[in-house]
Design a protein around this motif. Sequence first.
Motif, PDB file in Angstrom:
ATOM      1  N   GLY A   9       0.820  -1.205   0.000  1.00 52.54           N
ATOM      2  CA  GLY A   9       0.000   0.000   0.000  1.00 52.54           C
ATOM      3  C   GLY A   9       0.853   1.253   0.000  1.00 52.54           C
ATOM      4  O   GLY A   9       2.082   1.201   0.100  1.00 52.54           O
ATOM      5  N   TRP A  36      -9.417  -9.746  -2.097  1.00 52.71           N
ATOM      6  CA  TRP A  36      -9.189  -8.432  -1.522  1.00 52.71           C
ATOM      7  C   TRP A  36     -10.522  -7.742  -1.272  1.00 52.71           C
ATOM      8  O   TRP A  36     -11.424  -7.797  -2.119  1.00 52.71           O
ATOM      9  CB  TRP A  36      -8.337  -7.581  -2.452  1.00 52.71           C
ATOM     10  N   ARG A  38     -12.051  -3.925   0.693  1.00 49.08           N
ATOM     11  CA  ARG A  38     -11.598  -2.601   1.121  1.00 49.08           C
ATOM     12  C   ARG A  38     -12.680  -1.924   1.945  1.00 49.08           C
ATOM     13  O   ARG A  38     -13.872  -2.211   1.796  1.00 49.08           O
ATOM     14  CB  ARG A  38     -11.215  -1.737  -0.078  1.00 49.08           C
ATOM     15  N   ARG A  45     -17.227  -2.486   4.649  1.00 51.58           N
ATOM     16  CA  ARG A  45     -16.223  -3.222   3.890  1.00 51.58           C
ATOM     17  C   ARG A  45     -16.892  -3.818   2.644  1.00 51.58           C
ATOM     18  O   ARG A  45     -17.993  -4.360   2.711  1.00 51.58           O
ATOM     19  CB  ARG A  45     -15.625  -4.339   4.753  1.00 51.58           C
ATOM     20  N   VAL A  48     -13.508  -6.368  -3.424  1.00 49.21           N
ATOM     21  CA  VAL A  48     -12.803  -5.775  -4.559  1.00 49.21           C
ATOM     22  C   VAL A  48     -12.612  -6.833  -5.642  1.00 49.21           C
ATOM     23  O   VAL A  48     -13.015  -6.645  -6.779  1.00 49.21           O
ATOM     24  CB  VAL A  48     -11.438  -5.216  -4.128  1.00 49.21           C
ATOM     25  N   ASP A  89     -10.792   5.215  -4.807  1.00 53.06           N
ATOM     26  CA  ASP A  89     -10.184   3.931  -4.453  1.00 53.06           C
ATOM     27  C   ASP A  89      -9.488   3.996  -3.091  1.00 53.06           C
ATOM     28  O   ASP A  89      -9.036   2.968  -2.579  1.00 53.06           O
ATOM     29  CB  ASP A  89      -9.165   3.497  -5.512  1.00 53.06           C
ATOM     30  N   ALA A  91      -8.780   3.667   0.518  1.00 55.03           N
ATOM     31  CA  ALA A  91      -9.391   2.797   1.525  1.00 55.03           C
ATOM     32  C   ALA A  91      -8.302   1.958   2.191  1.00 55.03           C
ATOM     33  O   ALA A  91      -7.154   1.943   1.744  1.00 55.03           O
ATOM     34  CB  ALA A  91     -10.423   1.868   0.892  1.00 55.03           C
ATOM     35  N   TYR A  93      -7.200  -1.682   2.544  1.00 55.79           N
ATOM     36  CA  TYR A  93      -7.411  -2.898   1.766  1.00 55.79           C
ATOM     37  C   TYR A  93      -7.031  -4.121   2.605  1.00 55.79           C
ATOM     38  O   TYR A  93      -5.922  -4.194   3.143  1.00 55.79           O
ATOM     39  CB  TYR A  93      -6.564  -2.845   0.486  1.00 55.79           C
ATOM     40  N   TYR A  94      -7.952  -5.073   2.659  1.00 56.67           N
ATOM     41  CA  TYR A  94      -7.763  -6.275   3.449  1.00 56.67           C
ATOM     42  C   TYR A  94      -7.672  -7.502   2.549  1.00 56.67           C
ATOM     43  O   TYR A  94      -8.458  -7.659   1.619  1.00 56.67           O
ATOM     44  CB  TYR A  94      -8.930  -6.491   4.411  1.00 56.67           C
ATOM     45  N   GLY A 114      -4.621  -5.382   7.051  1.00 56.43           N
ATOM     46  CA  GLY A 114      -4.989  -4.252   6.214  1.00 56.43           C
ATOM     47  C   GLY A 114      -3.786  -3.424   5.798  1.00 56.43           C
ATOM     48  O   GLY A 114      -2.821  -3.284   6.559  1.00 56.43           O
ATOM     49  N   GLN A 116      -3.023   0.406   3.824  1.00 59.03           N
ATOM     50  CA  GLN A 116      -3.680   1.639   3.405  1.00 59.03           C
ATOM     51  C   GLN A 116      -3.290   2.015   1.978  1.00 59.03           C
ATOM     52  O   GLN A 116      -2.103   2.019   1.640  1.00 59.03           O
ATOM     53  CB  GLN A 116      -3.325   2.783   4.354  1.00 59.03           C
TER      54      GLN A 116
END
Length: 121
Positions: A9, A36, A38, A45, A48, A89, A91, A93-94, A114, A116
């Motif tokens: 990220g 993924w 976000r 949440r 993606v 976009d 967020a 992201y997990y 996560g 960023q």
Amino acid sequence: QVQLVESGGGLVQAGGSLRLSCAASGTIFSINVMGWYRQAPGKQRELVATTTSGGSTNYADSVKGRFTISRDNAKNTVYLQMNSLKPEDTALYYCNARGYGGSYSMPFRSWGQGTQVTVSS
């Protein structure tokens, strides 16, 4: 227990690119789906992209044509190539993985901590 560690990220200008990586570790028998999600501030949440062990992929409409998910099954790693990034976009992201693991090959679903992604206009 299966752990997921994300990386990649950062801060990028609109129109730029980033590549996220997520590696799974632990006692893993198989990982059926990796993906993924976000979460932006104040929002739920959302999915993606996901990919199965067989190579099938699924994308949110908002990222189709811009993001590409890929997977290295031998390394239990999933990637997300993000191109033409937009401010929306931005967020956290997990990474997510579902499969079978542990001493008795029990089903698991794990989340990463996560990473960023911030896209400036």
